[in-house]
Design a protein around this motif. Structure first.
Motif, PDB file in Angstrom:
ATOM      1  N   LEU A 244      24.239  -3.780 -18.193  1.00 57.01           N
ATOM      2  CA  LEU A 244      24.572  -4.672 -19.301  1.00 57.01           C
ATOM      3  C   LEU A 244      24.684  -6.093 -18.758  1.00 57.01           C
ATOM      4  O   LEU A 244      25.371  -6.331 -17.762  1.00 57.01           O
ATOM      5  N   VAL A 245      23.994  -7.026 -19.407  1.00 58.24           N
ATOM      6  CA  VAL A 245      23.873  -8.394 -18.912  1.00 58.24           C
ATOM      7  C   VAL A 245      24.257  -9.393 -19.995  1.00 58.24           C
ATOM      8  O   VAL A 245      23.883  -9.225 -21.165  1.00 58.24           O
ATOM      9  N   LYS A 246      24.980 -10.454 -19.605  1.00 54.68           N
ATOM     10  CA  LYS A 246      25.328 -11.526 -20.530  1.00 54.68           C
ATOM     11  C   LYS A 246      24.787 -12.839 -20.017  1.00 54.68           C
ATOM     12  O   LYS A 246      24.997 -13.208 -18.862  1.00 54.68           O
TER      13      LYS A 246
ATOM     14  N   ALA B  63      12.450  -4.636 -33.078  1.00 56.21           N
ATOM     15  CA  ALA B  63      11.954  -5.967 -32.717  1.00 56.21           C
ATOM     16  C   ALA B  63      12.644  -6.504 -31.475  1.00 56.21           C
ATOM     17  O   ALA B  63      12.120  -7.403 -30.801  1.00 56.21           O
ATOM     18  N   ARG B  64      13.795  -5.961 -31.133  1.00 57.09           N
ATOM     19  CA  ARG B  64      14.535  -6.399 -29.948  1.00 57.09           C
ATOM     20  C   ARG B  64      14.161  -5.605 -28.706  1.00 57.09           C
ATOM     21  O   ARG B  64      14.665  -5.870 -27.623  1.00 57.09           O
ATOM     22  N   TYR B  65      13.298  -4.628 -28.875  1.00 63.61           N
ATOM     23  CA  TYR B  65      12.918  -3.728 -27.784  1.00 63.61           C
ATOM     24  C   TYR B  65      11.695  -4.277 -27.058  1.00 63.61           C
ATOM     25  O   TYR B  65      10.653  -4.529 -27.678  1.00 63.61           O
ATOM     26  N   CYS B  66      11.825  -4.514 -25.738  1.00 63.14           N
ATOM     27  CA  CYS B  66      10.726  -5.030 -24.909  1.00 63.14           C
ATOM     28  C   CYS B  66       9.906  -6.064 -25.677  1.00 63.14           C
ATOM     29  O   CYS B  66       8.698  -5.875 -25.911  1.00 63.14           O
ATOM     30  N   PRO B  67      10.527  -7.164 -26.080  1.00 62.71           N
ATOM     31  CA  PRO B  67       9.839  -8.124 -26.951  1.00 62.71           C
ATOM     32  C   PRO B  67       8.631  -8.808 -26.329  1.00 62.71           C
ATOM     33  O   PRO B  67       7.822  -9.394 -27.052  1.00 62.71           O
TER      34      PRO B  67
ATOM     35  N   GLN C  69      15.162 -17.762 -22.947  1.00 65.71           N
ATOM     36  CA  GLN C  69      14.225 -18.481 -23.804  1.00 65.71           C
ATOM     37  C   GLN C  69      14.433 -18.206 -25.294  1.00 65.71           C
ATOM     38  O   GLN C  69      13.652 -18.662 -26.134  1.00 65.71           O
ATOM     39  N   THR C  70      15.472 -17.458 -25.612  1.00 67.35           N
ATOM     40  CA  THR C  70      15.803 -17.184 -27.009  1.00 67.35           C
ATOM     41  C   THR C  70      17.273 -17.504 -27.232  1.00 67.35           C
ATOM     42  O   THR C  70      17.959 -18.005 -26.368  1.00 67.35           O
ATOM     43  N   GLU C  71      17.748 -17.178 -28.393  1.00 72.45           N
ATOM     44  CA  GLU C  71      19.162 -17.399 -28.702  1.00 72.45           C
ATOM     45  C   GLU C  71      20.017 -16.193 -28.312  1.00 72.45           C
ATOM     46  O   GLU C  71      21.185 -16.101 -28.697  1.00 72.45           O
ATOM     47  N   GLY C  72      19.441 -15.266 -27.564  1.00 75.78           N
ATOM     48  CA  GLY C  72      20.160 -14.049 -27.214  1.00 75.78           C
ATOM     49  C   GLY C  72      21.300 -14.276 -26.249  1.00 75.78           C
ATOM     50  O   GLY C  72      21.269 -15.187 -25.424  1.00 75.78           O
ATOM     51  N   LYS C  73      22.291 -13.427 -26.324  1.00 79.11           N
ATOM     52  CA  LYS C  73      23.456 -13.508 -25.442  1.00 79.11           C
ATOM     53  C   LYS C  73      23.607 -12.252 -24.596  1.00 79.11           C
ATOM     54  O   LYS C  73      23.832 -12.320 -23.398  1.00 79.11           O
ATOM     55  N   LEU C  74      23.488 -11.079 -25.218  1.00 74.67           N
ATOM     56  CA  LEU C  74      23.674  -9.817 -24.505  1.00 74.67           C
ATOM     57  C   LEU C  74      22.358  -9.062 -24.375  1.00 74.67           C
ATOM     58  O   LEU C  74      21.571  -8.989 -25.326  1.00 74.67           O
TER      59      LEU C  74
END
Length: 410
Positions: free
Chosen positions: A406-408, A353-357, A385-390
Motif C-alpha cells: 500500500l502506497v501513499k 478504470a483504476r486498474y493498470c491504467p 501524474q494524476t490526482e491520485g493519493k493512494l
C-alpha cells in the motif's frame, strides 16, 4: 514503525526471451541498471543493503554478484530473495520492514531476471525427479512437477470462474492499447533507462485487436484441459449432481481451452530497482520523498489456482488497513494472465478504470524476479501524474502466493 519513503527508482526496458537482452546474463543486466541508479541517486553509495528478487537465475547470492559488478561499495551487503513472480515485491516489503523497524536508513530493493540466459538444472541421480535432460522450472507444489504448472493453474482458474475466451482477450487488447498510449505520451520516461542499446519495451503490440487476439494459438488442447480438470470438481462447468470424473473420461462434454498466447504474458528479461529511505536519511541527505510505503502483506492460496493470489492478497491488505476498495485511486496488479484482470473486474466492477491504467504485464512483459518493482515504479508515476493519493500493488507467485503493498503519494 518509522515512516518509510520511496525516493525514486529505475527500470530497464523489458525484452522478450531471445530478444533485446538475449546474450546478457541476469547479473549484467542488473548491474547496468544499478549503475544508472548510482548516477541518479549518488547517496545510495551509503546504502545499508541491496535486496533483490531473482527466480530463474544461476543461483547462489546472485544479487551480491550484481552489486559487485555494478561497482557498489563492497561494504554494502546484498541478499537474494526467491518468491518467484512475487520476489521483487517481497524484497521491497522486507526493505520496508527493515527501515520501519530502525534496522536500516537507506536500502535499494527490486529484482532482475533473464529468461534468455536461464540455466538448465539437473536433479541428483538419486532423486526420483531426475531426468538426464534436466529442468528449467522448479517444483512449486507437492502434487505436480509439471514445467507448465503456472500455465495449468491459470487455465484451471479460467475454467473455475467460468470466463470466456472473448472476455479474457478483451483484457489483453486493453493492456496493449493502454501501454501504447502511455508510450506515446511518454508517461514512463522518468523511470525507464536504456541499457545495452535498448530502445523500448519489446512486448507492446501496437496492432493488438480482438481479431488478432482471436487468432492467437491456444496453449492447451481440449484433451489437456479435460485432464487438468479431471477430479477437480471446483473447475468443471457441469452440475454438482453429475459424476464429473466419469463424464470427463467418457468425453460427454466439450471443454473449451481458454489460455492463449494473447491472454497469457510472454517470457521476459528485465531489471528494476527502487530506493527507500527513513525520515532520518531524508533529513540527512536533503532528499525529496515521492511516496510513503504504508503497509505490506503476504498471503497464500491453493497452488492449483495461483492467479487468485493477486486478488486475495490485495483484498486482505485492504481489510487489514481498514480501507474500502473505492478509497484506492490506482491498482497495479501484475497481469501475468488476463484471468487476473478478469477476477479484479468481477470483484470490483466499478473500479476497472483504476486498474493498470497504463497497461500491465500482458503488454509490457513479466520478468519474474523484477515485476514487483516494475509495478511500484509504474504506480508511483501514475499517482504522480494524476490526482491520485493512494495506490495498491499486488502480485501472485508460483506455489499459490501473493505479495501486496500500500502506497501513499507524498
Amino acid at each position: 514503525m518509522e515512516k518509510v519513503y520511496l525516493i525514486g527508482g529505475l527500470r530497464s526496458h523489458i525484452g522478450l526471451t531471445g530478444g533485446l537482452f538475449k546474450t546478457v546474463p541476469a547479473e549484467e543486466l542488473a548491474a547496468a541498471v544499478l549503475q544508472k541508479i548510482m548516477a541518479k541517486y549518488p547517496f545510495v553509495l551509503q546504502a545499508d543493503g541491496l535486496l533483490c528478487g531473482n527466480a530463474v537465475g544461476t543461483g547462489g547470492n546472485i544479487t551480491r554478484l550484481a552489486a559487485l559488478k555494478a561497482g557498489l561499495p563492497a561494504t554494502i551487503p546484498a541478499l537474494t530473495i526467491d518468491m518467484q513472480c512475487a520476489s521483487a515485491a517481497a524484497s521491497i516489503e522486507l526493505a520496508m520492514t527493515k527501515i520501519g523497524s530502525g534496522m536500516a536508513d537507506i536500502l535499494i530493493a527490486g529484482g532482475f531476471e533473464s529468461t534468455s540466459m536461464q540455466p538448465v538444472r539437473v536433479y541428483a541421480k538419486a532423486d526420483a525427479r531426475y531426468r538426464e535432460e534436466g529442468f528449467t522450472v522448479a517444483q512449486f507444489s507437492p502434487d505436480t512437477t509439471s514445467a507448465k504448472a503456472m500455465l495449468e493453474g491459470a487455465e484451471r482458474t479460467c475454467q473455475k470462474h467460468g470466463f470466456t475466451r472473448e472476455e479474457l482477450d478483451a483484457f489483453a487488447v486493453r493492456s496493449h492499447r493502454l501501454a501504447k498510449k502511455a508510450r506515446e505520451e511518454n508517461r514512463l520516461n522518468e523511470i525507464v533507462v536504456s541499457v545495452f542499446g535498448s530502445e523500448g519495451d519489446e512486448g507492446i503490440r501496437d496492432r493488438m485487436s480482438p481479431k488478432l487476439a482471436a487468432r492467437m494459438p491456444k496453449l492447451f488442447t481440449e484433451e489437456e484441459v479435460k485432464e487438468l480438470l479431471a477430479g477437480d470438481s471446483a473447475s468443471l462447468p457441469i452440475k454438482e449432481s453429475v459424476d464429473k470424473q466419469n463424464v470427463l473420461q467418457e468425453q460427454k462434454i466439450a471443454v473449451m481451452p481458454l489460455l492463449t498466447a494473447a491472454n497469457a504474458c510472454l517470457m521476459n528479461d528485465g531489471a528494476a530497482f527502487v530506493v527507500l529511505a527513513s525520515r532520518q536519511a531524508v533529513e540527512q541527505y536533503g532528499l525529496r520523498p515521492e511516496a510513503e510505503l504504508l503497509a505490506g502483506f503476504e498471503w497464500g492460496v491453493d497452488p492449483r489456482y495461483s492467479p487468485e493470489g493477486a486478488i486475495e492478497t490485495g483484498a486482505h491488505l485492504l481489510q487489514r488497513c481498514d480501507l474500502q476498495p473505492q478509497q484506492i485511486d490506482v491498482f497495479e496488479y501484475n497481469e501475468a494472465f488476463a484471468v487476473i484482470s478478469a477476477l479484479f473486474a468481477r470483484k470490483y466492477p466499478k473500479l476497472t478504470a483504476r486498474y493498470c491504467p497504463w497497461g500491465g504485464a500482458l503488454a509490457y512483459g513479466h520478468p519474474y524476479g523484477a515485476s514487483g518493482a516494475i509495478l511500484l515504479l509504474h504506480l508511483w508515476q501514475e499517482l504522480k501524474q494524476t490526482e491520485g493519493k493512494l495506490g495498491l500493488l499486488s502480485i501472485a507467485g508460483a506455489g499459490g502466493l501473493g505479495t501486496a503493498l500500500l502506497v501513499k503519494k507524498c
